[in-house]
Design a protein around this motif. Structure first.
Motif, mmCIF file in Angstrom:
data_model
loop_
_atom_site.group_PDB
_atom_site.id
_atom_site.type_symbol
_atom_site.label_atom_id
_atom_site.label_comp_id
_atom_site.label_asym_id
_atom_site.label_seq_id
_atom_site.Cartn_x
_atom_site.Cartn_y
_atom_site.Cartn_z
ATOM 1 N N GLU A 62 0.831 -1.208 0.000
ATOM 2 C CA GLU A 62 0.000 0.000 0.000
ATOM 3 C C GLU A 62 0.867 1.262 0.000
ATOM 4 O O GLU A 62 0.593 2.206 -0.734
ATOM 5 C CB GLU A 62 -0.920 0.026 1.228
ATOM 6 C CG GLU A 62 -2.045 -0.960 1.163
ATOM 7 C CD GLU A 62 -3.103 -0.587 0.134
ATOM 8 O OE1 GLU A 62 -3.310 0.616 -0.132
ATOM 9 O OE2 GLU A 62 -3.717 -1.510 -0.417
ATOM 10 N N SER A 63 1.885 1.283 0.829
ATOM 11 C CA SER A 63 2.694 2.492 1.006
ATOM 12 C C SER A 63 3.658 2.753 -0.141
ATOM 13 O O SER A 63 3.961 3.912 -0.435
ATOM 14 C CB SER A 63 3.515 2.395 2.299
ATOM 15 O OG SER A 63 2.664 2.273 3.403
ATOM 16 N N TYR A 64 4.165 1.691 -0.747
ATOM 17 C CA TYR A 64 5.198 1.860 -1.761
ATOM 18 C C TYR A 64 4.709 1.493 -3.161
ATOM 19 O O TYR A 64 4.623 2.349 -4.032
ATOM 20 C CB TYR A 64 6.450 1.052 -1.408
ATOM 21 C CG TYR A 64 7.030 1.440 -0.080
ATOM 22 C CD1 TYR A 64 7.543 2.708 0.123
ATOM 23 C CD2 TYR A 64 7.038 0.550 0.982
ATOM 24 C CE1 TYR A 64 8.061 3.081 1.356
ATOM 25 C CE2 TYR A 64 7.560 0.907 2.208
ATOM 26 C CZ TYR A 64 8.064 2.166 2.391
ATOM 27 O OH TYR A 64 8.574 2.539 3.607
ATOM 28 N N GLU A 65 4.381 0.220 -3.361
ATOM 29 C CA GLU A 65 4.083 -0.215 -4.725
ATOM 30 C C GLU A 65 2.796 0.415 -5.259
ATOM 31 O O GLU A 65 2.779 0.948 -6.367
ATOM 32 C CB GLU A 65 3.991 -1.741 -4.793
ATOM 33 C CG GLU A 65 3.893 -2.260 -6.213
ATOM 34 C CD GLU A 65 4.170 -3.739 -6.334
ATOM 35 O OE1 GLU A 65 4.396 -4.178 -7.465
ATOM 36 O OE2 GLU A 65 4.161 -4.456 -5.317
ATOM 37 N N PHE A 66 1.716 0.376 -4.497
ATOM 38 C CA PHE A 66 0.458 0.932 -5.001
ATOM 39 C C PHE A 66 0.547 2.449 -5.147
ATOM 40 O O PHE A 66 0.034 3.021 -6.107
ATOM 41 C CB PHE A 66 -0.715 0.528 -4.118
ATOM 42 C CG PHE A 66 -0.980 -0.963 -4.089
ATOM 43 C CD1 PHE A 66 -0.413 -1.828 -5.013
ATOM 44 C CD2 PHE A 66 -1.794 -1.496 -3.120
ATOM 45 C CE1 PHE A 66 -0.658 -3.191 -4.981
ATOM 46 C CE2 PHE A 66 -2.050 -2.858 -3.073
ATOM 47 C CZ PHE A 66 -1.478 -3.707 -4.009
ATOM 48 N N ARG A 67 1.182 3.102 -4.192
ATOM 49 C CA ARG A 67 1.366 4.551 -4.304
ATOM 50 C C ARG A 67 2.212 4.868 -5.538
ATOM 51 O O ARG A 67 1.954 5.821 -6.267
ATOM 52 C CB ARG A 67 2.017 5.105 -3.040
ATOM 53 C CG ARG A 67 2.125 6.635 -3.070
ATOM 54 C CD ARG A 67 2.715 7.177 -1.811
ATOM 55 N NE ARG A 67 4.117 6.779 -1.747
ATOM 56 C CZ ARG A 67 4.832 6.790 -0.647
ATOM 57 N NH1 ARG A 67 4.307 7.153 0.498
ATOM 58 N NH2 ARG A 67 6.100 6.428 -0.666
ATOM 59 N N TYR A 68 3.224 4.064 -5.781
ATOM 60 C CA TYR A 68 4.082 4.225 -6.948
ATOM 61 C C TYR A 68 3.255 4.102 -8.228
ATOM 62 O O TYR A 68 3.380 4.915 -9.143
ATOM 63 C CB TYR A 68 5.178 3.161 -6.887
ATOM 64 C CG TYR A 68 6.245 3.294 -7.931
ATOM 65 C CD1 TYR A 68 7.260 4.231 -7.801
ATOM 66 C CD2 TYR A 68 6.251 2.474 -9.040
ATOM 67 C CE1 TYR A 68 8.249 4.348 -8.755
ATOM 68 C CE2 TYR A 68 7.226 2.581 -10.002
ATOM 69 C CZ TYR A 68 8.233 3.513 -9.844
ATOM 70 O OH TYR A 68 9.204 3.630 -10.801
ATOM 71 N N LEU A 69 2.389 3.086 -8.274
ATOM 72 C CA LEU A 69 1.546 2.902 -9.451
ATOM 73 C C LEU A 69 0.588 4.076 -9.634
ATOM 74 O O LEU A 69 0.379 4.544 -10.756
ATOM 75 C CB LEU A 69 0.762 1.592 -9.341
ATOM 76 C CG LEU A 69 1.588 0.316 -9.473
ATOM 77 C CD1 LEU A 69 0.747 -0.895 -9.125
ATOM 78 C CD2 LEU A 69 2.167 0.192 -10.868
ATOM 79 N N ARG A 70 -0.005 4.533 -8.530
ATOM 80 C CA ARG A 70 -0.946 5.658 -8.618
ATOM 81 C C ARG A 70 -0.267 6.923 -9.145
ATOM 82 O O ARG A 70 -0.910 7.749 -9.778
ATOM 83 C CB ARG A 70 -1.588 5.927 -7.253
ATOM 84 C CG ARG A 70 -2.668 4.918 -6.899
ATOM 85 C CD ARG A 70 -3.470 5.346 -5.675
ATOM 86 N NE ARG A 70 -2.673 5.420 -4.465
ATOM 87 C CZ ARG A 70 -2.433 4.409 -3.633
ATOM 88 N NH1 ARG A 70 -2.930 3.218 -3.880
ATOM 89 N NH2 ARG A 70 -1.697 4.580 -2.555
ATOM 90 N N SER A 71 1.015 7.057 -8.892
ATOM 91 C CA SER A 71 1.711 8.254 -9.359
ATOM 92 C C SER A 71 2.130 8.160 -10.834
ATOM 93 O O SER A 71 2.545 9.156 -11.410
ATOM 94 C CB SER A 71 2.931 8.541 -8.481
ATOM 95 O OG SER A 71 3.940 7.582 -8.702
ATOM 96 N N HIS A 72 2.010 6.970 -11.423
ATOM 97 C CA HIS A 72 2.460 6.790 -12.806
ATOM 98 C C HIS A 72 1.359 6.363 -13.781
ATOM 99 O O HIS A 72 1.576 6.364 -14.985
ATOM 100 C CB HIS A 72 3.599 5.771 -12.861
ATOM 101 C CG HIS A 72 4.860 6.279 -12.262
ATOM 102 N ND1 HIS A 72 5.146 6.153 -10.928
ATOM 103 C CD2 HIS A 72 5.901 6.951 -12.807
ATOM 104 C CE1 HIS A 72 6.320 6.710 -10.678
ATOM 105 N NE2 HIS A 72 6.796 7.199 -11.797
ATOM 106 N N TYR A 73 0.198 5.955 -13.268
ATOM 107 C CA TYR A 73 -0.894 5.517 -14.132
ATOM 108 C C TYR A 73 -2.144 6.315 -13.791
ATOM 109 O O TYR A 73 -2.356 6.696 -12.637
ATOM 110 C CB TYR A 73 -1.177 4.023 -13.935
ATOM 111 C CG TYR A 73 -0.064 3.128 -14.453
ATOM 112 C CD1 TYR A 73 -0.031 2.741 -15.785
ATOM 113 C CD2 TYR A 73 0.943 2.680 -13.606
ATOM 114 C CE1 TYR A 73 0.985 1.930 -16.263
ATOM 115 C CE2 TYR A 73 1.967 1.863 -14.083
ATOM 116 C CZ TYR A 73 1.985 1.495 -15.401
ATOM 117 O OH TYR A 73 2.989 0.700 -15.876
#
Length: 120
Positions: A62-73
């Motif tokens: 939640e903190s890293y991977e999903f946030r990372y995806l939300r910032s790029h897609y």
């Protein structure tokens, strides 16, 4: 579905590798619990360790991977990914080659239930 999407963005490989390491740790802990069985003196501590590892992994996703995806897609792409994940979960085998046998999850779950019933 999620890991390849993260890898597709610059810097995503490191994010994914960290999550894969956590998943491997949880599989190893689960396998160890299956070897020990609920009557082993280390079972309760091992179960607590597995619980902590899974909670930390979920938090890191939640903190890293999903946030990372939300910032790029964009939201449409994310919704499409979520739909693909749900569809894959319905039809995919329970374990990929080299992963823990899904029956092990059932055995550990049953051992946990037995252990809890004995404590009552």
């Amino acid at each position: 579905m999620v890991h390849p999407a993260a890898r597709g963005v610059e810097g995503g490989d490191a994010v994914v590798e960290d999550r894969l390491g956590e998943e491997q740790q949880a599989r190893e802990l689960l396998a160890r619990l299956g070897e020990l069985g609920p009557d082993h003196p280390e079972f309760a501590d091992g179960l607590a360790g597995l619980r902590q590892a899974v909670l930390e992994h979920a938090n890191h996703e939640e903190s890293y991977e999903f946030r990372y995806l939300r910032s790029h897609y964009d939201t449409t792409e994310l919704a499409d990914m979520a739909a693909l994940v749900r569809a894959a979960e319905r039809v995919a085998p329970h374990a990929a080659p080299g992963e823990v046998d899904p029956a092990l999850f059932d055995r550990v779950g049953e051992a946990v239930r037995e252990s809890l019933l004995r404590r009552r």
